[in-house]
Write an enzyme that holds these catalytic residues in place. Structure first.
Site, PDB file in Angstrom:
ATOM      1  N   LYS A  40      36.469  43.403  36.664  1.00  0.00           N
ATOM      2  CA  LYS A  40      36.062  42.761  35.424  1.00  0.00           C
ATOM      3  C   LYS A  40      35.670  41.319  35.667  1.00  0.00           C
ATOM      4  O   LYS A  40      35.010  40.677  34.864  1.00  0.00           O
ATOM      5  CB  LYS A  40      37.239  42.772  34.413  1.00  0.00           C
ATOM      6  N   GLY A  41      36.120  40.803  36.819  1.00  0.00           N
ATOM      7  CA  GLY A  41      36.041  39.364  37.073  1.00  0.00           C
ATOM      8  C   GLY A  41      34.656  38.744  37.054  1.00  0.00           C
ATOM      9  O   GLY A  41      34.513  37.564  36.784  1.00  0.00           O
ATOM     10  N   GLU A  96      29.668  39.424  42.427  1.00  0.00           N
ATOM     11  CA  GLU A  96      31.135  39.406  42.541  1.00  0.00           C
ATOM     12  C   GLU A  96      31.685  38.080  42.044  1.00  0.00           C
ATOM     13  O   GLU A  96      31.009  37.054  42.125  1.00  0.00           O
ATOM     14  CB  GLU A  96      31.545  39.580  44.014  1.00  0.00           C
ATOM     15  N   ASP A  97      32.918  38.111  41.560  1.00  0.00           N
ATOM     16  CA  ASP A  97      33.574  36.852  41.190  1.00  0.00           C
ATOM     17  C   ASP A  97      34.003  36.096  42.447  1.00  0.00           C
ATOM     18  O   ASP A  97      33.647  34.946  42.654  1.00  0.00           O
ATOM     19  CB  ASP A  97      34.771  37.113  40.255  1.00  0.00           C
ATOM     20  N   ASP A 100      37.489  37.599  48.945  1.00  0.00           N
ATOM     21  CA  ASP A 100      38.706  37.062  49.555  1.00  0.00           C
ATOM     22  C   ASP A 100      38.839  37.677  50.957  1.00  0.00           C
ATOM     23  O   ASP A 100      38.179  37.231  51.891  1.00  0.00           O
ATOM     24  CB  ASP A 100      39.864  37.421  48.621  1.00  0.00           C
ATOM     25  N   LYS A 128      35.847  32.856  49.585  1.00  0.00           N
ATOM     26  CA  LYS A 128      37.098  32.363  50.194  1.00  0.00           C
ATOM     27  C   LYS A 128      37.047  32.679  51.678  1.00  0.00           C
ATOM     28  O   LYS A 128      37.709  33.616  52.156  1.00  0.00           O
ATOM     29  CB  LYS A 128      38.281  33.112  49.575  1.00  0.00           C
ATOM     30  N   PHE A 148      44.125  29.830  45.177  1.00  0.00           N
ATOM     31  CA  PHE A 148      44.138  30.893  44.172  1.00  0.00           C
ATOM     32  C   PHE A 148      43.570  30.317  42.883  1.00  0.00           C
ATOM     33  O   PHE A 148      44.104  29.361  42.329  1.00  0.00           O
ATOM     34  CB  PHE A 148      45.536  31.457  43.932  1.00  0.00           C
ATOM     35  N   ASP A 155      41.259  36.009  37.096  1.00  0.00           N
ATOM     36  CA  ASP A 155      42.491  36.198  36.335  1.00  0.00           C
ATOM     37  C   ASP A 155      43.738  36.037  37.189  1.00  0.00           C
ATOM     38  O   ASP A 155      43.700  36.133  38.415  1.00  0.00           O
ATOM     39  CB  ASP A 155      42.511  37.607  35.739  1.00  0.00           C
ATOM     40  N   ARG A 161      41.185  34.578  32.184  1.00  0.00           N
ATOM     41  CA  ARG A 161      39.776  34.757  32.555  1.00  0.00           C
ATOM     42  C   ARG A 161      38.846  33.919  31.698  1.00  0.00           C
ATOM     43  O   ARG A 161      37.752  33.570  32.120  1.00  0.00           O
ATOM     44  CB  ARG A 161      39.343  36.217  32.324  1.00  0.00           C
TER      45      ARG A 161
HETATM   46  P1  IMP Z   1      39.203  41.139  48.513  1.00  0.00           P
HETATM   47  O1  IMP Z   1      39.033  42.606  48.645  1.00  0.00           O
HETATM   48  O2  IMP Z   1      40.456  40.647  49.196  1.00  0.00           O
HETATM   49  O3  IMP Z   1      37.982  40.335  48.952  1.00  0.00           O
HETATM   50  O4  IMP Z   1      39.528  40.898  47.018  1.00  0.00           O
HETATM   51  C1  IMP Z   1      38.663  40.467  46.099  1.00  0.00           C
HETATM   52  C2  IMP Z   1      39.299  40.609  44.726  1.00  0.00           C
HETATM   53  O5  IMP Z   1      40.651  40.058  44.685  1.00  0.00           O
HETATM   54  C3  IMP Z   1      38.494  39.768  43.770  1.00  0.00           C
HETATM   55  O6  IMP Z   1      37.401  40.490  43.255  1.00  0.00           O
HETATM   56  C4  IMP Z   1      39.531  39.383  42.747  1.00  0.00           C
HETATM   57  O7  IMP Z   1      39.667  40.397  41.783  1.00  0.00           O
HETATM   58  C5  IMP Z   1      40.833  39.266  43.539  1.00  0.00           C
HETATM   59  N1  IMP Z   1      41.069  37.854  43.960  1.00  0.00           N
HETATM   60  C6  IMP Z   1      41.019  37.343  45.204  1.00  0.00           C
HETATM   61  N2  IMP Z   1      41.263  36.017  45.209  1.00  0.00           N
HETATM   62  C7  IMP Z   1      41.467  35.675  43.914  1.00  0.00           C
HETATM   63  C8  IMP Z   1      41.763  34.418  43.257  1.00  0.00           C
HETATM   64  O8  IMP Z   1      41.862  33.323  43.849  1.00  0.00           O
HETATM   65  N3  IMP Z   1      41.914  34.473  41.902  1.00  0.00           N
HETATM   66  C9  IMP Z   1      41.792  35.634  41.197  1.00  0.00           C
HETATM   67  N4  IMP Z   1      41.508  36.815  41.759  1.00  0.00           N
HETATM   68  C10 IMP Z   1      41.358  36.847  43.114  1.00  0.00           C
HETATM   69 MG    MG Z   2      37.084  41.533  41.517  1.00  0.00          MG
END
Ligand code: IMP
Ligand code: MG
Length: 195
Positions: A40-41, A96-97, A100, A128, A148, A155, A161
């Protein structure tokens, strides 16, 4: 120390999105792209991005979920809601939001590549880079961060959000033990990280 501090204001986000939109427009060179928004981000980012783009676009939504048996990410991802439109021959841009570890995005890229898009790129509000485990690059990134973040779509346990800015949570453990600890920031101006 405050539990959260602003890292990017509403105005800074708007200015950066205008720049990103210009980069994307140049890259798309007159093509009508299909923007794939990851729920949803990314919806708040998407809604500002499509207006800043100011070109003919299609928008579709996808929702994925990550499993984790223990602490930290497992890298196991599944589709909760799939796209409605075919990707064949389209210039697709994943919106994408935040990227990470990159596990979610790497799954999405692998899955969507099998559907024969003409091109497949990634536009993320936040990259990130320091947390990256999967081997991938974000083609268009708004900002980089190692914190974070909440707000502007991001969120904490589904909340915060709708803050109009991006804020860094300074003590995640404190917020986890009391998820209401930040509700006051809807009423009060929040300090800046650099002030
Ligand atoms: P990844 O698979 O580790 O790259 O995760 C990405 C997802 O983790 C993002 O789409 C977010 O939903 C969540 N996420 C990662 N870092 C943050 C943050 O700093 N704040 C909020 N959500 C995060
Ligand atoms: Mg996400």
């Amino acid at each position: 120390m405050a539990l959260a501090e602003v890292v990017y204001s509403k105005e800074q986000i708007a200015a950066r999105i205008d720049e990103l939109a210009a980069e994307l427009r140049a890259d798309l060179a007159g093509e009508r792209p299909l923007l794939v928004s990851v729920l949803k981000g990314s919806v708040i980012f998407l809604s500002d991005l499509v207006r800043a783009l100011g070109i003919d676009v299609d928008v579709d939504f996808m929702s994925i979920s990550s499993y984790s048996g223990g602490p930290g990410p497992s890298g196991v991802v599944r589709i909760v809601k799939d796209l409605e439109d075919p990707l064949v021959d389209r210039h697709a841009v994943i919106v994408e939001d935040i990227v990470d570890t990159g596990f979610s995005l790497s799954y999405l890229l692998r899955t969507l590549e099998t559907r024969s898009p003409r091109s497949l790129k990634v536009c993320a509000l936040i990259d990130k880079k320091v947390s990256r485990i999967a081997d991938l690059e974000v083609d268009f990134a708004g900002f980089t961060s190692d914190k974070f973040l909440i707000g502007y779509g991001l969120d904490f346990q589904g909340r915060y959000r709708n803050l109009p800015y991006l804020a860094a949570v300074t003590d995640i453990a404190a917020l986890a033990s009391n998820p209401d600890a930040l509700v006051h920031i809807f009423q009060e101006p929040l300090g800046r990280a650099d002030s």
